[in-house]
Scaffold this motif. Structure first.
Motif, PDB file in Angstrom:
ATOM      1  N   VAL A  85       0.817  -1.138  -0.183  1.00  0.00           N
ATOM      2  CA  VAL A  85       0.069  -0.138  -0.024  1.00  0.00           C
ATOM      3  C   VAL A  85       0.883   1.338   0.001  1.00  0.00           C
ATOM      4  O   VAL A  85       1.820   1.234   0.650  1.00  0.00           O
ATOM      5  CB  VAL A  85      -1.133   0.217   1.247  1.00  0.00           C
ATOM      6  N   LEU A  86       0.434   2.278  -0.643  1.00  0.00           N
ATOM      7  CA  LEU A  86       1.066   3.567  -0.901  1.00  0.00           C
ATOM      8  C   LEU A  86       0.481   4.566  -0.748  1.00  0.00           C
ATOM      9  O   LEU A  86      -0.751   4.698  -1.219  1.00  0.00           O
ATOM     10  CB  LEU A  86       1.775   3.347  -2.297  1.00  0.00           C
ATOM     11  N   MET A  87       0.883   5.937  -0.281  1.00  0.00           N
ATOM     12  CA  MET A  87       0.004   6.887  -0.163  1.00  0.00           C
ATOM     13  C   MET A  87      -0.107   7.727  -1.198  1.00  0.00           C
ATOM     14  O   MET A  87       1.029   7.642  -2.125  1.00  0.00           O
ATOM     15  CB  MET A  87       0.693   7.992   0.698  1.00  0.00           C
ATOM     16  N   PRO A  88      -1.195   8.235  -1.844  1.00  0.00           N
ATOM     17  CA  PRO A  88      -1.270   8.837  -3.021  1.00  0.00           C
ATOM     18  C   PRO A  88      -0.373  10.522  -2.712  1.00  0.00           C
ATOM     19  O   PRO A  88      -0.482  10.842  -1.674  1.00  0.00           O
ATOM     20  CB  PRO A  88      -2.758   9.192  -3.235  1.00  0.00           C
ATOM     21  N   CYS A  89       0.076  10.680  -3.792  1.00  0.00           N
ATOM     22  CA  CYS A  89       0.733  12.162  -3.400  1.00  0.00           C
ATOM     23  C   CYS A  89      -0.083  13.234  -3.190  1.00  0.00           C
ATOM     24  O   CYS A  89      -1.250  13.085  -3.504  1.00  0.00           O
ATOM     25  CB  CYS A  89       1.772  12.112  -4.822  1.00  0.00           C
ATOM     26  N   GLY A  90       0.271  14.323  -2.824  1.00  0.00           N
ATOM     27  CA  GLY A  90      -0.602  15.501  -2.419  1.00  0.00           C
ATOM     28  C   GLY A  90      -1.410  15.958  -3.688  1.00  0.00           C
ATOM     29  O   GLY A  90      -2.751  16.180  -3.499  1.00  0.00           O
ATOM     30  N   ARG A  91      -0.905  16.324  -5.022  1.00  0.00           N
ATOM     31  CA  ARG A  91      -1.640  16.512  -5.914  1.00  0.00           C
ATOM     32  C   ARG A  91      -2.865  15.617  -6.061  1.00  0.00           C
ATOM     33  O   ARG A  91      -3.908  15.885  -6.638  1.00  0.00           O
ATOM     34  CB  ARG A  91      -0.863  16.743  -7.082  1.00  0.00           C
ATOM     35  N   CYS A  92      -2.512  14.323  -6.143  1.00  0.00           N
ATOM     36  CA  CYS A  92      -3.261  13.189  -6.540  1.00  0.00           C
ATOM     37  C   CYS A  92      -4.376  13.079  -5.609  1.00  0.00           C
ATOM     38  O   CYS A  92      -5.682  12.833  -5.571  1.00  0.00           O
ATOM     39  CB  CYS A  92      -2.726  11.800  -6.697  1.00  0.00           C
ATOM     40  N   ARG A  93      -4.302  13.544  -3.945  1.00  0.00           N
ATOM     41  CA  ARG A  93      -5.404  13.431  -3.324  1.00  0.00           C
ATOM     42  C   ARG A  93      -6.315  14.810  -3.671  1.00  0.00           C
ATOM     43  O   ARG A  93      -7.601  14.532  -3.340  1.00  0.00           O
ATOM     44  CB  ARG A  93      -4.742  14.049  -1.784  1.00  0.00           C
ATOM     45  N   GLN A  94      -5.772  15.829  -4.071  1.00  0.00           N
ATOM     46  CA  GLN A  94      -6.921  16.897  -4.762  1.00  0.00           C
ATOM     47  C   GLN A  94      -7.317  16.214  -5.940  1.00  0.00           C
ATOM     48  O   GLN A  94      -8.802  16.618  -5.831  1.00  0.00           O
ATOM     49  CB  GLN A  94      -5.863  17.890  -5.042  1.00  0.00           C
ATOM     50  N   LEU A  95      -6.904  15.533  -6.524  1.00  0.00           N
ATOM     51  CA  LEU A  95      -7.693  14.658  -7.712  1.00  0.00           C
ATOM     52  C   LEU A  95      -8.737  13.954  -7.265  1.00  0.00           C
ATOM     53  O   LEU A  95      -9.856  14.077  -7.899  1.00  0.00           O
ATOM     54  CB  LEU A  95      -6.787  14.074  -8.483  1.00  0.00           C
ATOM     55  N   LEU A  96      -8.516  13.057  -6.444  1.00  0.00           N
ATOM     56  CA  LEU A  96      -9.352  12.283  -5.716  1.00  0.00           C
ATOM     57  C   LEU A  96     -10.508  12.815  -4.968  1.00  0.00           C
ATOM     58  O   LEU A  96     -11.811  12.701  -5.085  1.00  0.00           O
ATOM     59  CB  LEU A  96      -8.610  11.303  -4.604  1.00  0.00           C
ATOM     60  N   TYR A  97     -10.035  14.121  -4.417  1.00  0.00           N
ATOM     61  CA  TYR A  97     -11.084  14.817  -3.492  1.00  0.00           C
ATOM     62  C   TYR A  97     -12.288  15.414  -4.365  1.00  0.00           C
ATOM     63  O   TYR A  97     -13.440  15.287  -4.070  1.00  0.00           O
ATOM     64  CB  TYR A  97     -10.564  15.875  -2.805  1.00  0.00           C
ATOM     65  N   GLU A  98     -11.781  15.946  -5.579  1.00  0.00           N
ATOM     66  CA  GLU A  98     -12.810  16.393  -6.525  1.00  0.00           C
ATOM     67  C   GLU A  98     -13.964  15.500  -6.891  1.00  0.00           C
ATOM     68  O   GLU A  98     -15.112  15.673  -7.109  1.00  0.00           O
ATOM     69  CB  GLU A  98     -11.998  16.866  -7.708  1.00  0.00           C
ATOM     70  N   HIS A  99     -13.219  13.937  -6.917  1.00  0.00           N
ATOM     71  CA  HIS A  99     -14.565  13.108  -7.444  1.00  0.00           C
ATOM     72  C   HIS A  99     -15.028  12.291  -6.378  1.00  0.00           C
ATOM     73  O   HIS A  99     -15.437  11.134  -6.660  1.00  0.00           O
ATOM     74  CB  HIS A  99     -13.787  12.317  -8.522  1.00  0.00           C
ATOM     75  N   SER A 100     -14.798  12.637  -4.950  1.00  0.00           N
ATOM     76  CA  SER A 100     -14.958  11.648  -3.720  1.00  0.00           C
ATOM     77  C   SER A 100     -16.474  11.896  -3.512  1.00  0.00           C
ATOM     78  O   SER A 100     -17.021  12.940  -3.570  1.00  0.00           O
ATOM     79  CB  SER A 100     -14.257  12.086  -2.651  1.00  0.00           C
ATOM     80  N   ALA A 101     -16.975  10.857  -3.144  1.00  0.00           N
ATOM     81  CA  ALA A 101     -18.287  10.714  -2.422  1.00  0.00           C
ATOM     82  C   ALA A 101     -18.228  11.129  -1.037  1.00  0.00           C
ATOM     83  O   ALA A 101     -16.804  10.870  -0.366  1.00  0.00           O
ATOM     84  CB  ALA A 101     -18.920   9.498  -2.500  1.00  0.00           C
ATOM     85  N   PRO A 102     -18.991  11.618  -0.365  1.00  0.00           N
ATOM     86  CA  PRO A 102     -18.671  12.095   1.201  1.00  0.00           C
ATOM     87  C   PRO A 102     -18.479  10.904   1.870  1.00  0.00           C
ATOM     88  O   PRO A 102     -18.846   9.967   1.929  1.00  0.00           O
ATOM     89  CB  PRO A 102     -20.136  12.673   1.866  1.00  0.00           C
ATOM     90  N   GLY A 103     -17.299  11.144   2.801  1.00  0.00           N
ATOM     91  CA  GLY A 103     -16.784  10.039   3.665  1.00  0.00           C
ATOM     92  C   GLY A 103     -15.833   9.014   3.013  1.00  0.00           C
ATOM     93  O   GLY A 103     -15.526   8.005   3.444  1.00  0.00           O
TER      94      GLY A 103
END
Ligand code: THU
Length: 146
Positions: A85-103
């Motif tokens: 398991v690897l942490m997503p980089c900072g930029r990609c956390r932003q990418l994921l946030y945009e398309h995330s369901a709450p929680g």
């Protein structure tokens, strides 16, 4: 949370990782996410001779999300070339946030975390609305805004 099949999701991430094009870093990455309608989308990193143009695996995942019907991400995992398991980089956390369901839940190196835990006080679509200029004619603008 309990109804998420993390082993299956990680398997998709591992399969994606094997498709990585990472000749420059020699660091293949695979990601997979569960969509709110039950689909699983995945992606791998795709590098470039112009190093800075390389695409993280999450870029492919977000493209796959939209190309396969859209929706919101409810669970996500990311693996390195060893399948760890690897942490997503900072930029990609932003990418994921945009398309995330709450929680939205991420499998991380420190256990399961919500998107708000891995990207606290995030800037997103709501902030664009909340802090938008109310009257552009009277607002103080920066040079770049003019
Ligand atoms: N990488 C990803 O694909 N996702 C991440 O969240 C972390 C980093 C890739 C980018 C680059 O191709 C390689 O890992 C080494 O940084």
């Amino acid at each position: 949370m309990s109804d998420i099949n993390w082993d299956e999701l990680r398997q998709h991430a591992n399969d994606a990782m094997k498709r990585a094009y990472a000749p420059y870093s020699n660091f293949p990455v695979g990601v997979a996410a569960l969509v709110d309608d039950g689909r699983i989308v995945s992606g791998c990193n795709v590098e470039n001779a112009s190093y800075g143009v390389g695409l993280c695996a999450e870029c492919g995942l977000v493209g796959a999300l939209h190309m396969s019907g859209g929706g919101k991400l409810v669970a996500f995992t990311c693996v390195d070339g060893n399948g760890a398991v690897l942490m997503p980089c900072g930029r990609c956390r932003q990418l994921l946030y945009e398309h995330s369901a709450p929680g939205m839940i991420l499998e991380t190196v420190s256990g399961f975390r919500t998107i708000d835990q891995v990207l606290p006080d995030a800037f997103g679509p709501r902030e664009l609305d909340a802090y938008a200029l109310t009257d552009p004619a009277t607002a103080t603008t920066c040079e770049g805004c003019e």
